[in-house]
Design a protein around this motif. Structure first.
Motif, PDB file in Angstrom:
ATOM      1  N   VAL A  41      11.411  -1.104   2.218  1.00  0.00           N
ATOM      2  CA  VAL A  41      10.560  -1.164   3.398  1.00  0.00           C
ATOM      3  C   VAL A  41      10.375   0.261   3.921  1.00  0.00           C
ATOM      4  O   VAL A  41      11.371   0.939   4.198  1.00  0.00           O
ATOM      5  N   PRO A  42       9.156   0.760   4.042  1.00  0.00           N
ATOM      6  CA  PRO A  42       8.947   2.115   4.585  1.00  0.00           C
ATOM      7  C   PRO A  42       9.599   2.263   5.960  1.00  0.00           C
ATOM      8  O   PRO A  42       9.364   1.449   6.849  1.00  0.00           O
ATOM      9  N   GLN A  90       0.835  -1.202   0.000  1.00  0.00           N
ATOM     10  CA  GLN A  90       0.000   0.000   0.000  1.00  0.00           C
ATOM     11  C   GLN A  90       0.869   1.251   0.000  1.00  0.00           C
ATOM     12  O   GLN A  90       0.587   2.231  -0.711  1.00  0.00           O
ATOM     13  N   ALA A  91       1.929   1.238   0.793  1.00  0.00           N
ATOM     14  CA  ALA A  91       2.835   2.387   0.827  1.00  0.00           C
ATOM     15  C   ALA A  91       3.511   2.594  -0.516  1.00  0.00           C
ATOM     16  O   ALA A  91       3.728   3.736  -0.949  1.00  0.00           O
ATOM     17  N   GLY A 107       2.858   9.890   1.241  1.00  0.00           N
ATOM     18  CA  GLY A 107       3.717   8.782   0.853  1.00  0.00           C
ATOM     19  C   GLY A 107       5.148   9.203   0.602  1.00  0.00           C
ATOM     20  O   GLY A 107       6.093   8.485   0.939  1.00  0.00           O
ATOM     21  N   THR A 108       5.339  10.371   0.001  1.00  0.00           N
ATOM     22  CA  THR A 108       6.690  10.868  -0.247  1.00  0.00           C
ATOM     23  C   THR A 108       7.453  11.016   1.059  1.00  0.00           C
ATOM     24  O   THR A 108       8.658  10.772   1.127  1.00  0.00           O
ATOM     25  N   GLY A 109       6.759  11.383   2.125  1.00  0.00           N
ATOM     26  CA  GLY A 109       7.402  11.478   3.432  1.00  0.00           C
ATOM     27  C   GLY A 109       7.945  10.143   3.903  1.00  0.00           C
ATOM     28  O   GLY A 109       8.990  10.083   4.547  1.00  0.00           O
ATOM     29  N   HIS A 110       7.262   9.043   3.579  1.00  0.00           N
ATOM     30  CA  HIS A 110       7.736   7.720   3.960  1.00  0.00           C
ATOM     31  C   HIS A 110       9.038   7.384   3.241  1.00  0.00           C
ATOM     32  O   HIS A 110       9.893   6.688   3.794  1.00  0.00           O
ATOM     33  N   ALA A 111       9.182   7.874   2.009  1.00  0.00           N
ATOM     34  CA  ALA A 111      10.391   7.583   1.240  1.00  0.00           C
ATOM     35  C   ALA A 111      11.546   8.488   1.633  1.00  0.00           C
ATOM     36  O   ALA A 111      12.705   8.127   1.473  1.00  0.00           O
TER      37      ALA A 111
END
Length: 326
Positions: free
Chosen positions: A252-253, A117-118, A127-131
């Motif tokens: 992996v986030p 999902q991420a 989502g960009t913050g997770h990357a």
């Protein structure tokens, strides 16, 4: 071409390797002109430090440019316009590895469904913050898609399914999937490339290290994950020798990219030196180019040597590589 200035000579506590990669290609009649891209300088970052690197080419190219490619790999682009019937390329590097061997227990225990999902939403604002950054998010998004040598399909999804039990942490999935690929594909040294490499390896239970890496990529991407291909070198502690190698990594986030070796099974340790990464092998061939007006006189002769060093040996050899006095 030589790289890495005096500031790179400071040796820290890590694992050191001296690597030489030599390729010799002969032709039946003189080449009239040629151009190519060389990926022979190990990539810096992620616990990998290049203290010195040099690439020599005979005959000397008329034009040479060193720059990072789309994926950030250090590439040397060359053009030769004078006739020649033999091309010899030699690369030397002194590399230090300081990354920690992966510890699955310390990595985020996100389920593979949560990770998929991420990956799907990585280009959204949240989502960009997770990357971590826009460029990192783009790299994740790209690594979910099909590529010239890896096409996600139901065939690969069926192969992957036993490792993807509901709610299972991705780090556990990655380790098991790499072990299953290693157990399913008998590795052979004969080079074979093509868009059906992963399918052939799966159906015939045999293939190269490239095929094994492509099979893991195809399985992971078929389940909605981001996975990329790496090429580089692996040092065999038992024999004390090195070789060209290929492996894979999954995103992996919050944990970055987890590197696994699907030709041997398990996680990558401090015996691996990465040249670069991309969508599949086509993005990171160490030697790639076109020669006009001639015909190959057989396959190129390729030799890779890899030697473990003490910090003192590494410091001395790095000076020699940078100055050409080795």
């Amino acid at each position: 071409m030589r790289c890495c200035g005096p500031g790179e000579a400071t040796m820290t506590e890590g694992v050191f390797f001296a690597i030489t990669h030599r390729a010799d290609q002969r032709y039946r009649r003189p080449v009239t002109s040629a151009y190519g891209r060389l990926l022979l300088t190990p990539r810096a970052g992620g616990g990998q430090r290049v203290h010195a690197a040099a690439v020599t080419i005979d005959p000397e190219p008329d034009r040479r440019q060193v720059r990072r490619d789309f994926h950030g790999n250090m590439s040397t682009f060359i053009q030769l316009t004078q006739p020649y019937d033999r091309l010899t390329i030699s690369a030397e590097s002194i590399v230090e590895l300081t990354r920690r061997p992966p510890d699955p227990a310390s990595l985020p225990r996100l389920s593979w469904e949560h990770t998929a999902q991420a990956v799907r939403t990585v280009l959204d604002a949240e989502g960009t913050g997770h990357a971590g950054s826009v460029s990192a998010a783009l790299a994740v998004a790209e690594s979910r898609l099909g590529s010239p040598l890896v096409t996600p399909s139901e065939e690969f999804r069926e192969f992957a399914a036993p490792s993807f039990r509901p709610g299972r942490p991705l780090v556990d999935v990655a380790g098991e999937l790499s072990m299953r690929v290693a157990g399913s594909v008998r590795i052979v040294p004969t080079a074979r490339a093509g868009p059906q490499g992963a399918s052939t390896a799966l159906r015939e239970a045999t293939g190269t290290v490239n095929d094994a890496a492509h099979l893991l990529l195809a399985a992971a991407r078929s389940m909605g994950l981001a996975a990329r291909y790496l090429t580089g070198y692996r040092f065999d502690q038992a024999s004390g020798a090195g070789e060209l190698h290929a492996w894979a990594s999954l995103w992996v986030p919050g944990g970055g990219w987890i590197h696994v070796d699907p030709s041997r099974g398990g996680f990558v340790d401090l015996d691996y030196v990465a040249l670069g990464w991309g969508r599949d092998a086509w993005d990171v061939l160490p030697l790639r180019g076109v020669a006009y007006g001639s015909e190959l006189a057989g396959r190129p002769e390729v030799e890779v040597t890899m030697r473990s060093l003490s910090p003192e040996e590494a410091a001395e050899l790095a000076v020699g590589v940078r100055t050409g006095s080795r």
